[in-house]
Motif scaffolding. Sequence first.
Motif, mmCIF file in Angstrom:
data_model
loop_
_atom_site.group_PDB
_atom_site.id
_atom_site.type_symbol
_atom_site.label_atom_id
_atom_site.label_comp_id
_atom_site.label_asym_id
_atom_site.label_seq_id
_atom_site.Cartn_x
_atom_site.Cartn_y
_atom_site.Cartn_z
ATOM 1 N N ASP A 226 0.817 -1.120 0.270
ATOM 2 C CA ASP A 226 0.164 0.027 0.092
ATOM 3 C C ASP A 226 0.882 1.257 0.063
ATOM 4 O OD1 ASP A 226 -2.703 -1.335 0.360
ATOM 5 O OD2 ASP A 226 -1.675 -1.940 1.963
ATOM 6 N N VAL A 227 2.152 1.286 0.651
ATOM 7 C CA VAL A 227 2.741 2.534 0.690
ATOM 8 C C VAL A 227 3.520 2.329 -0.588
ATOM 9 C CG1 VAL A 227 5.075 3.235 1.727
ATOM 10 C CG2 VAL A 227 3.259 2.453 3.067
ATOM 11 N N GLU A 228 3.716 1.337 -1.154
ATOM 12 C CA GLU A 228 4.575 1.306 -2.606
ATOM 13 C C GLU A 228 3.516 2.219 -3.600
ATOM 14 O OE1 GLU A 228 6.809 0.997 -5.834
ATOM 15 O OE2 GLU A 228 7.454 0.120 -3.365
ATOM 16 N N LYS A 229 2.153 1.945 -3.474
ATOM 17 C CA LYS A 229 1.319 2.727 -4.300
ATOM 18 C C LYS A 229 1.183 4.120 -4.089
ATOM 19 C CE LYS A 229 -2.098 -1.246 -4.759
ATOM 20 N NZ LYS A 229 -3.447 -1.878 -4.268
ATOM 21 N N VAL A 230 1.378 4.581 -2.945
ATOM 22 C CA VAL A 230 1.398 5.884 -2.458
ATOM 23 C C VAL A 230 2.679 6.555 -2.820
ATOM 24 C CG1 VAL A 230 1.343 7.571 -0.424
ATOM 25 C CG2 VAL A 230 -0.200 5.606 -0.579
ATOM 26 N N LEU A 231 3.852 5.871 -2.768
ATOM 27 C CA LEU A 231 5.147 6.315 -3.362
ATOM 28 C C LEU A 231 4.887 6.428 -4.830
ATOM 29 C CD1 LEU A 231 7.675 4.029 -1.556
ATOM 30 C CD2 LEU A 231 7.093 6.251 -0.866
ATOM 31 N N ARG A 232 4.551 5.718 -5.454
ATOM 32 C CA ARG A 232 4.315 5.967 -7.059
ATOM 33 C C ARG A 232 3.528 7.105 -7.370
ATOM 34 N NH1 ARG A 232 3.996 -0.032 -7.234
ATOM 35 N NH2 ARG A 232 1.852 0.233 -7.561
ATOM 36 N N TYR A 233 2.395 7.325 -6.397
ATOM 37 C CA TYR A 233 1.526 8.506 -6.866
ATOM 38 C C TYR A 233 2.455 9.817 -6.340
ATOM 39 C CZ TYR A 233 -1.633 12.403 -5.700
ATOM 40 O OH TYR A 233 -2.162 13.405 -5.588
ATOM 41 N N TYR A 234 3.080 9.888 -5.534
ATOM 42 C CA TYR A 234 3.769 11.125 -5.095
ATOM 43 C C TYR A 234 5.127 11.315 -5.922
ATOM 44 C CZ TYR A 234 0.843 12.300 -1.360
ATOM 45 O OH TYR A 234 -0.271 12.604 -0.420
ATOM 46 N N SER A 235 5.597 10.272 -6.486
ATOM 47 C CA SER A 235 6.647 10.302 -7.387
ATOM 48 C C SER A 235 6.225 11.052 -8.825
ATOM 49 C CB SER A 235 7.347 8.882 -7.695
ATOM 50 O OG SER A 235 7.929 8.251 -6.606
ATOM 51 N N ARG A 236 5.096 10.413 -9.321
ATOM 52 C CA ARG A 236 4.458 10.869 -10.563
ATOM 53 C C ARG A 236 4.044 12.194 -10.426
ATOM 54 N NH1 ARG A 236 1.289 5.955 -9.971
ATOM 55 N NH2 ARG A 236 -0.442 7.385 -9.557
ATOM 56 N N GLU A 237 3.349 12.502 -9.139
ATOM 57 C CA GLU A 237 3.238 13.864 -9.106
ATOM 58 C C GLU A 237 4.347 15.111 -9.051
ATOM 59 O OE1 GLU A 237 0.351 15.994 -5.465
ATOM 60 O OE2 GLU A 237 2.152 15.338 -5.023
ATOM 61 N N GLY A 238 5.314 14.628 -8.592
ATOM 62 C CA GLY A 238 6.679 15.272 -8.684
ATOM 63 C C GLY A 238 7.343 15.759 -7.384
ATOM 64 N N MET A 239 6.572 15.551 -6.243
ATOM 65 C CA MET A 239 7.059 16.074 -4.994
ATOM 66 C C MET A 239 7.967 15.019 -4.427
ATOM 67 S SD MET A 239 4.636 16.606 -1.583
ATOM 68 C CE MET A 239 5.246 17.578 -0.190
ATOM 69 N N LEU A 240 7.972 13.892 -4.629
ATOM 70 C CA LEU A 240 8.896 12.850 -3.984
ATOM 71 C C LEU A 240 9.992 12.169 -4.988
ATOM 72 C CD1 LEU A 240 9.121 10.791 -1.599
ATOM 73 C CD2 LEU A 240 7.272 9.307 -2.721
ATOM 74 N N GLU A 241 11.061 11.998 -4.311
ATOM 75 C CA GLU A 241 12.089 11.446 -4.969
ATOM 76 C C GLU A 241 12.638 10.204 -4.137
ATOM 77 O OE1 GLU A 241 16.933 11.533 -6.329
ATOM 78 O OE2 GLU A 241 16.042 13.227 -5.321
ATOM 79 N N HIS A 433 -8.274 21.857 4.339
ATOM 80 C CA HIS A 433 -7.449 21.434 3.082
ATOM 81 C C HIS A 433 -7.075 19.916 3.135
ATOM 82 C CE1 HIS A 433 -7.989 25.477 1.607
ATOM 83 N NE2 HIS A 433 -7.555 26.117 2.687
ATOM 84 N N LEU A 434 -6.692 19.818 4.356
ATOM 85 C CA LEU A 434 -6.093 18.346 4.403
ATOM 86 C C LEU A 434 -6.902 16.890 4.180
ATOM 87 C CD1 LEU A 434 -3.396 16.960 5.263
ATOM 88 C CD2 LEU A 434 -4.443 16.952 7.821
ATOM 89 N N ILE A 435 -8.123 17.254 4.472
ATOM 90 C CA ILE A 435 -8.857 15.992 4.207
ATOM 91 C C ILE A 435 -9.354 15.781 2.794
ATOM 92 C CG2 ILE A 435 -11.156 15.000 4.581
ATOM 93 C CD1 ILE A 435 -11.045 16.153 7.322
ATOM 94 N N ASP A 439 -7.792 12.477 0.541
ATOM 95 C CA ASP A 439 -8.575 11.648 -0.070
ATOM 96 C C ASP A 439 -8.165 11.543 -1.547
ATOM 97 O OD1 ASP A 439 -10.272 11.277 1.879
ATOM 98 O OD2 ASP A 439 -11.580 12.542 1.231
ATOM 99 N N LEU A 440 -7.762 12.792 -2.323
ATOM 100 C CA LEU A 440 -7.117 12.662 -3.660
ATOM 101 C C LEU A 440 -6.048 11.662 -3.856
ATOM 102 C CD1 LEU A 440 -7.400 13.687 -6.363
ATOM 103 C CD2 LEU A 440 -6.067 15.646 -5.711
ATOM 104 N N ALA A 441 -5.306 11.997 -3.071
ATOM 105 C CA ALA A 441 -3.700 11.147 -2.917
ATOM 106 C C ALA A 441 -4.207 9.636 -2.868
ATOM 107 C CB ALA A 441 -2.983 11.691 -1.868
ATOM 108 N N LEU A 442 -5.090 9.190 -1.917
ATOM 109 C CA LEU A 442 -5.479 7.980 -1.684
ATOM 110 C C LEU A 442 -6.309 7.254 -2.745
ATOM 111 C CD1 LEU A 442 -6.614 7.884 2.067
ATOM 112 C CD2 LEU A 442 -4.141 7.007 1.075
ATOM 113 N N ASN A 443 -7.167 8.008 -3.539
ATOM 114 C CA ASN A 443 -7.870 7.693 -4.588
ATOM 115 C C ASN A 443 -6.625 7.553 -5.782
ATOM 116 O OD1 ASN A 443 -10.588 7.354 -6.034
ATOM 117 N ND2 ASN A 443 -9.730 9.021 -7.084
ATOM 118 N N GLN A 444 -6.030 8.429 -6.204
ATOM 119 C CA GLN A 444 -5.141 8.353 -7.215
ATOM 120 C C GLN A 444 -4.078 7.131 -6.923
ATOM 121 O OE1 GLN A 444 -5.201 10.463 -10.182
ATOM 122 N NE2 GLN A 444 -7.182 11.069 -9.465
ATOM 123 N N SER A 445 -3.954 6.898 -5.738
ATOM 124 C CA SER A 445 -3.015 5.583 -5.274
ATOM 125 C C SER A 445 -4.094 4.322 -5.566
ATOM 126 C CB SER A 445 -2.387 5.715 -3.901
ATOM 127 O OG SER A 445 -1.771 7.018 -3.741
ATOM 128 N N GLY A 446 -4.940 4.318 -5.629
ATOM 129 C CA GLY A 446 -5.896 3.097 -5.883
ATOM 130 C C GLY A 446 -6.167 2.645 -4.505
#
Length: 448
Positions: A226-241, A433-435, A439-446
């Motif tokens: 599950d964390v792997e999915k979130v990592l991929r989302y933020y990497s695609r978004e550009g915030m995470l290396e 703003h946080l909630i 929700d968007l991040a988790l939805n985009q992460s699947g």
Amino acid sequence: MMQRKLALLVGITTFTLLLVLRWEHVIRLVSLMRADSEFTLQPRQRAPMETITPIPGSRHLMVSAFKDHRRGGVIRVISIICRQELQPLYCVLCTDDDANANADYNAITDPKARSRCTTSKAEADMHSDNFGFPFHTSDVFCTSGSLKQATHVSITTDQTAIHNLTFLLIQNQDVKVKSFRYNFTTCISNLFGEYNNALQFAQTMEVYKLIGVQRVVIYNTSCGPDVEKVLRYYSREGMLEVVPWPIDKFLTPSAGWNYDLHHGDIHYYGQLTTLNECIYRYMYQSKYLLLNDIDEIIMPYKHGSLEKLMDTLQQQHPNAGVFRIENHIFPKTQFEDTGRFRLPQWRRVPGVNILEHIYREPDRKSVFNPTKLLIDPRRVEQTSVHTTLKQFGSVVAVPFDVCRIIHVRVPLQGHLAKDQLLVDKKLWEFEKHLIPSVDLALNQSGLL
């Protein structure tokens, strides 16, 4: 008779050829015995995802290489050295005129080209903090009077055996002190043990955005699906290396900080090495770095953002480059009573919901309260976990009421009842703003 003559001729020719090759080998070895001797070399390219490289003839490891302009342009190779097996080390510095200095972990770019190289003795500086483990985070320094424009470097224990080495790109070739790609970057030292706290991670990333962090760097040994999915989302978004960190393929890492209790070759999956590597990796990319763990948030309390916080602190302490922030525990075993943030869409997402944990453990005056760091990376040479080891300028302890760490984890004072804890609802200020952003991040992460 003709067959004998032919066999004899072949034998003489082979013997002569072996003598010639042996003589050429001896000549090459003699030429390499001189320090700073120049020669041509066809180095092996390190693959882009390789981040740990063995030093031949030893148990030592090299990680990455940087030019340190604060020390006259010396090449600093972030390394891991076994203190029980110290031996002379040598630098092989190479120049490739066509090398792309901005590429990540390039080696010599044209495999058909032969590059100018030189050998010289190296100087190893093991960091003073090691927590008793046999392998130390270290800096291996390389200098060469005859090759000032080196683009690649390798470390070896044998200055005569240099033709099958793996070379690192020398980063930070240019100094940048006025404009940076990021104002605030957070360095997360390690993910390991199939870490799968996806909800807390997504919430923390979104809080970072709201307080002004633009980049997060994570060194990943292992994480859960599950964390792997979130990592991929933020990497695609550009915030995470995400930096691959397969330290367990080379050493037996410890899952704790105390050698007597946890054993292993190296402290906490190489945490000290990754923190130092991140400082140099982002030295000229980010104005400030936050050095903390994945379950910690360095939170300004008197200012609306990290930028306003640092504007004030730098005005008050113009000579400081290191700011120590107190760590404060929010036990994940104590929940807010109303359940207002026990949202149905988050129930199936694994991990801790930090909005539910508003109770903070009180300070214990007799117990040291560890700190984490907010630094100007250009003023830091070496760091440990809770304090820097070598820095330029002064170190400031930031007052508790100005900025502190929100650390949601298992309690340290588990005997305390809820009414003995302190209520701290700072995170609730970001509710609006946080909630939706989580929700968007988790939805985009699947995950929703």
